[in-house]
Design an enzyme around this catalytic site. Structure first.
Site, PDB file in Angstrom:
ATOM      1  N   SER A 151       0.815  -1.215   0.000  1.00  0.00           N
ATOM      2  CA  SER A 151       0.000   0.000   0.000  1.00  0.00           C
ATOM      3  C   SER A 151       0.844   1.259   0.000  1.00  0.00           C
ATOM      4  O   SER A 151       0.310   2.364  -0.002  1.00  0.00           O
ATOM      5  CB  SER A 151      -0.912   0.011   1.233  1.00  0.00           C
ATOM      6  OG  SER A 151      -0.152  -0.179   2.417  1.00  0.00           O
ATOM      7  N   HIS A 181      -2.949  -3.252  -5.692  1.00  0.00           N
ATOM      8  CA  HIS A 181      -3.285  -2.838  -4.333  1.00  0.00           C
ATOM      9  C   HIS A 181      -4.790  -2.918  -4.128  1.00  0.00           C
ATOM     10  O   HIS A 181      -5.543  -2.029  -4.524  1.00  0.00           O
ATOM     11  CB  HIS A 181      -2.777  -1.408  -4.073  1.00  0.00           C
ATOM     12  CG  HIS A 181      -3.117  -0.898  -2.718  1.00  0.00           C
ATOM     13  ND1 HIS A 181      -3.316   0.442  -2.447  1.00  0.00           N
ATOM     14  CD2 HIS A 181      -3.300  -1.540  -1.525  1.00  0.00           C
ATOM     15  CE1 HIS A 181      -3.609   0.591  -1.168  1.00  0.00           C
ATOM     16  NE2 HIS A 181      -3.606  -0.595  -0.604  1.00  0.00           N
ATOM     17  N   GLU A 193      -5.867  -0.429  -6.999  1.00  0.00           N
ATOM     18  CA  GLU A 193      -4.848   0.412  -7.629  1.00  0.00           C
ATOM     19  C   GLU A 193      -3.847  -0.473  -8.361  1.00  0.00           C
ATOM     20  O   GLU A 193      -3.375  -1.471  -7.802  1.00  0.00           O
ATOM     21  CB  GLU A 193      -4.071   1.197  -6.566  1.00  0.00           C
ATOM     22  CG  GLU A 193      -4.770   2.407  -6.037  1.00  0.00           C
ATOM     23  CD  GLU A 193      -3.877   3.174  -5.067  1.00  0.00           C
ATOM     24  OE1 GLU A 193      -3.719   4.385  -5.256  1.00  0.00           O
ATOM     25  OE2 GLU A 193      -3.353   2.562  -4.111  1.00  0.00           O
ATOM     26  N   ASN A 231      -3.535   5.803  -0.321  1.00  0.00           N
ATOM     27  CA  ASN A 231      -2.957   6.104   0.985  1.00  0.00           C
ATOM     28  C   ASN A 231      -2.248   7.442   1.040  1.00  0.00           C
ATOM     29  O   ASN A 231      -2.035   7.984   2.128  1.00  0.00           O
ATOM     30  CB  ASN A 231      -2.029   4.968   1.415  1.00  0.00           C
ATOM     31  CG  ASN A 231      -2.823   3.773   1.904  1.00  0.00           C
ATOM     32  OD1 ASN A 231      -3.853   3.933   2.551  1.00  0.00           O
ATOM     33  ND2 ASN A 231      -2.367   2.580   1.577  1.00  0.00           N
TER      34      ASN A 231
END
Length: 327
Positions: A151, A181, A193, A231
């Site tokens: 992440s 991800h 992702e 993130n």
């Protein structure tokens, strides 16, 4: 030498690829067929990825974990999720049994020698991932995509771990590394992702996108930058909420309530942090802070203290909230 895709090419490909659900997913140009998946890590993320692949993509999944206890716990969780799907009439019992039969647990990493696609879902510890990918380069078939569910950690650095340091131009393994991800919880969240490293080949990228879509997911693209998209946005928001609690700007309930009732999110940032895991939040903030050198990503002192105390959120029974532990 395998070709390398630039960030500009990634973005162009992302614009060309339309988002499709599982029922209309197609094989993207250059994508290889995935007949067997390998997943490393039987925790919440790894088990979720394995289960969704079994249900949606309907491929055998070799689920690897070094701990037999973790494998047993993960499979009990899979049985619970499948039973709920049957109870809600989202799956028939036959479909649930078929998906469960596709999950093949093992403690042997060498069992991935037949996988066409491997997804790593181990804790967010750089050294652990680098060592794992170094081993995968010699275990997995020479055509296999080596995907990480990281992440925040650089995909280029993870890919470099597959290379012989004396042969930096040999990208036969590193060109097959990509990030997929997934969002937590995997059976619920649609977004994934996709992140390419400098070494990632167009075939690897196309195969990753094609397979993730067969799992019923919706793809977003990010360049290889600390935290990527999700993130880079989410963790500073959570960290700032913890700083507000730490500095007395508001109490726990007020912080979560204003975000839920004022911005229409399903849960406040402190409760969300508990569900993610405070140790995971800290690990990601440390990567953001270290890799960018920007003080705005400095982890909250309170976050560090909670992790040091073992108060990791829902999984430990206590974080910013307290949770009843299953016996």
């Amino acid at each position: 030498m395998a070709s390398i895709m630039s960030a500009r090419q990634v973005l162009r490909l992302g614009n060309r690829l339309s988002v499709r659900s599982y029922s209309s997913a197609v094989k993207h140009e250059g994508a290889r067929d995935v007949k067997r998946l390998g997943v490393i890590g039987a925790g919440q993320m790894g088990l979720g990825i394995a289960l969704v692949a079994a249900m949606k993509a309907q491929v055998p999944v070799t689920l690897v974990d070094s701990s037999q206890k973790s494998l047993d716990k993960g499979l009990v969780f899979a049985d619970t999720l499948l039973a709920k799907q049957v109870a809600k009439e989202k799956l028939t019992q036959f479909q649930a049994d078929a998906a469960r039969a596709l999950l093949l647990p093992t403690t042997a990493l060498d069992a991935l020698h037949e996988a066409d696609f491997v997804i790593e879902a181990v804790p967010e510890i750089p050294s652990l991932k680098f060592e794992l990918f170094s081993r995968l380069a010699s275990i997995a078939p020479s055509h296999a995509v080596l995907a990480t569910n990281t992440s925040s950690i650089s995909i280029t650095r993870i890919a470099a771990a597959t290379q012989d340091p004396s042969k930096p131009l040999d990208t036969s393994a590193s060109s097959r590394v990509v990030a997929t991800h997934f969002m937590n919880p995997v059976p619920v969240q649609k977004g994934v992702e996709i992140i390419s490293g400098l070494q990632t080949s167009p075939t690897t990228l196309a195969t990753a996108v094609s397979f993730v879509e067969k799992m019923g997911k919706i793809v977003s693209y990010s360049v290889d930058s600390p935290g990527f998209l999700a993130n880079r946005i989410l963790m500073p928001y959570i960290n700032e909420a913890i700083i507000c609690l730490e500095s007395g700007v508001g109490d726990r309930d007020s912080i979560d309530a204003i975000m839920k009732n004022g911005t229409n999110v399903p849960m406040g940032p402190l409760q969300l942090a508990d569900f993610i895991g405070l140790d995971t939040c800290l690990a990601i903030m440390n990567v953001l802070h270290t890799e960018t050198g920007d003080s705005k990503y400095r982890p909250s002192v309170l976050l560090k203290n909670y992790v040091a105390a073992g108060w990791l959120g829902k999984k430990s029974g206590k974080g910013f909230y307290e949770y009843a532990q299953k016996k």
